[in-house]
Design an enzyme around this catalytic site. Structure first.
Site, mmCIF file in Angstrom:
data_model
loop_
_atom_site.group_PDB
_atom_site.id
_atom_site.type_symbol
_atom_site.label_atom_id
_atom_site.label_comp_id
_atom_site.label_asym_id
_atom_site.label_seq_id
_atom_site.Cartn_x
_atom_site.Cartn_y
_atom_site.Cartn_z
ATOM 1 N N ARG A 51 1.998 6.144 -19.675
ATOM 2 C CA ARG A 51 1.728 7.566 -19.697
ATOM 3 C C ARG A 51 1.777 8.206 -18.325
ATOM 4 O O ARG A 51 2.463 9.182 -18.113
ATOM 5 C CB ARG A 51 0.296 7.756 -20.197
ATOM 6 C CG ARG A 51 0.027 8.736 -21.198
ATOM 7 C CD ARG A 51 -1.260 8.284 -21.858
ATOM 8 N NE ARG A 51 -1.368 6.830 -21.787
ATOM 9 C CZ ARG A 51 -0.851 6.024 -22.692
ATOM 10 N NH1 ARG A 51 -0.239 6.489 -23.729
ATOM 11 N NH2 ARG A 51 -0.948 4.705 -22.556
ATOM 12 N N THR A 52 1.009 7.662 -17.406
ATOM 13 C CA THR A 52 0.839 8.374 -16.144
ATOM 14 C C THR A 52 2.171 8.481 -15.403
ATOM 15 O O THR A 52 2.547 9.551 -14.929
ATOM 16 C CB THR A 52 -0.241 7.683 -15.284
ATOM 17 O OG1 THR A 52 -1.417 7.593 -16.066
ATOM 18 C CG2 THR A 52 -0.543 8.453 -14.027
ATOM 19 N N LYS A 80 7.621 -8.952 -0.958
ATOM 20 C CA LYS A 80 8.032 -9.643 0.280
ATOM 21 C C LYS A 80 6.933 -9.567 1.329
ATOM 22 O O LYS A 80 7.112 -9.993 2.456
ATOM 23 C CB LYS A 80 9.286 -8.979 0.853
ATOM 24 C CG LYS A 80 10.470 -8.995 -0.061
ATOM 25 C CD LYS A 80 11.656 -8.339 0.654
ATOM 26 C CE LYS A 80 12.798 -8.084 -0.292
ATOM 27 N NZ LYS A 80 13.780 -7.147 0.291
ATOM 28 N N ARG A 101 0.107 4.368 -7.838
ATOM 29 C CA ARG A 101 -0.929 3.607 -8.566
ATOM 30 C C ARG A 101 -1.001 2.221 -7.962
ATOM 31 O O ARG A 101 0.036 1.603 -7.681
ATOM 32 C CB ARG A 101 -0.563 3.512 -10.040
ATOM 33 C CG ARG A 101 -1.446 2.510 -10.767
ATOM 34 C CD ARG A 101 -1.295 2.593 -12.262
ATOM 35 N NE ARG A 101 -1.908 3.809 -12.789
ATOM 36 C CZ ARG A 101 -2.117 4.031 -14.078
ATOM 37 N NH1 ARG A 101 -1.754 3.126 -14.966
ATOM 38 N NH2 ARG A 101 -2.682 5.137 -14.488
ATOM 39 N N HIS A 129 -9.224 8.029 -10.935
ATOM 40 C CA HIS A 129 -7.955 8.387 -11.582
ATOM 41 C C HIS A 129 -7.940 9.917 -11.704
ATOM 42 O O HIS A 129 -8.115 10.474 -12.783
ATOM 43 C CB HIS A 129 -7.871 7.721 -12.950
ATOM 44 C CG HIS A 129 -6.518 7.770 -13.593
ATOM 45 N ND1 HIS A 129 -5.525 8.644 -13.190
ATOM 46 C CD2 HIS A 129 -5.998 7.059 -14.624
ATOM 47 C CE1 HIS A 129 -4.461 8.450 -13.951
ATOM 48 N NE2 HIS A 129 -4.712 7.497 -14.828
#
Ligand code: NCD
Length: 303
Positions: A51-52, A80, A101, A129
């Site tokens: 969703r986000t 890496k 995120r 959030h």
């Protein structure tokens, strides 16, 4: 230049302006269809999301902009060993704004401190959030016409649920909000949040049984048990079905109570509730796009 790390980064007045803009976007999408022509959003997602990330990307595409990014740490240079600070300095050369995120609390804040473009925290570990909170607040405001004078039940994983932490902080600023936190003992709201509510003299109580408090609620915010933040699977299995909102329980609720959920839903709301007009969690997703459009315009100073 502004970033968004925490819903508290915006004053109540600024939030009102943002929500007015989001509702204007909803009413007149054509007016905004080219506001971000030539602009790029980078979505840097080090943790799973449907969703986000797609909501941010849709928001930018709806504004006429473009999107770049990665949706998995394994496919980025993090695998890496690149630091978030270096990655954002690189991304700053490619894009105009970044939504990040990360599983580590504070990682988007580290990025923001090294970035030359606005950074939006799209969820950092079990911490915050903010754009889900903007979505939640816009949904409540659009459907109820106000953000004050509510008794809100917040139910489920209140310990690890970052959407809960952001929402409680943000709603605590409005008048006459009564929180009822409903969770198993192990998943109660974090101590720092309880202390903050106490210090500010805010009204809250903690309960275990949803049925006992349902009739008092104007809003019910359901959440999933956050499996990925548990230390062992056994505890998750024991707690995951602690709450299941079904038709029978909905009969105890007020006729105009709203049921919100940040999604993804697992078992905590039975699908039979989806057709109840009080269930607004899919509408919430749509409001999430409008509010992210408004946020992108605001942070890019194009509003
Ligand atoms: C939430 C999250 O990622 O914290 N999802 C979302 O962005 N809507 C809630 C969750 O994962 O339970």
């Amino acid at each position: 230049m502004r970033h968004l790390m925490n819903p508290m980064d915006f004053s109540v007045e600024e939030l009102n302006r943002l929500f007015d803009l989001a509702q204007d976007i909803e009413a007149h999408p054509d007016v905004y269809a080219h506001k971000c022509d030539g602009k790029k959003l980078a979505t840097c997602f080090y943790e799973p999301s449907t969703r986000t990330r797609l909501s941010f990307e849709t928001a930018m595409l709806n504004l006429g902009g473009n999107v770049i990014g990665f949706s998995d740490a394994a496919s980025s240079s993090a695998s890496k060993g690149e630091s978030v600070s270096d990655t954002i300095r690189v991304i700053s050369c490619f894009a105009d704004i970044c939504a990040m995120r990360h599983p580590k609390e504070g990682a988007p804040m580290v990025a923001a401190s090294r970035s030359s473009i606005p950074v939006i925290n799209a969820g950092d570990g079990g911490h915050q959030h903010p754009t889900q909170t903007l979505t939640d607040l816009l949904t409540i405001r659009a459907l109820k016409g106000r953000l004050d004078h509510f008794t809100i039940g917040i139910c489920g994983d209140l310990k690890f649920g970052r959407t809960v932490h952001s929402l409680v902080n943000a709603l605590a600023r409005y008048a006459d909000i009564h929180f009822i936190f409903i969770s198993p003992e192990e998943l109660r709201i974090p101590g720092y949040l309880r202390d903050k509510l106490n210090e500010n003299g805010l009204s809250f109580k903690e309960e275990v049984r949803l049925e006992d408090v349902l009739p008092q609620l104007d809003l019910l915010y359901m959440t999933r048990v956050q499996r990925e933040r548990f230390f062992n699977e056994e505890d998750y299995v024991r707690l995951k079905d602690f709450y299941i909102l079904n038709k029978e329980k909905m009969e105890l609720a007020k006729e105009d109570m709203l049921v919100l959920h940040p999604l993804p839903r697992v078992n905590e709301i039975s699908v039979e509730v989806d057709d109840d007009p009080r269930a607004v969690y899919f509408k919430q997703v749509q409001y999430g796009v409008y509010v992210r459009m408004a946020l992108i315009l605001t942070l890019l100073e194009l509003a």
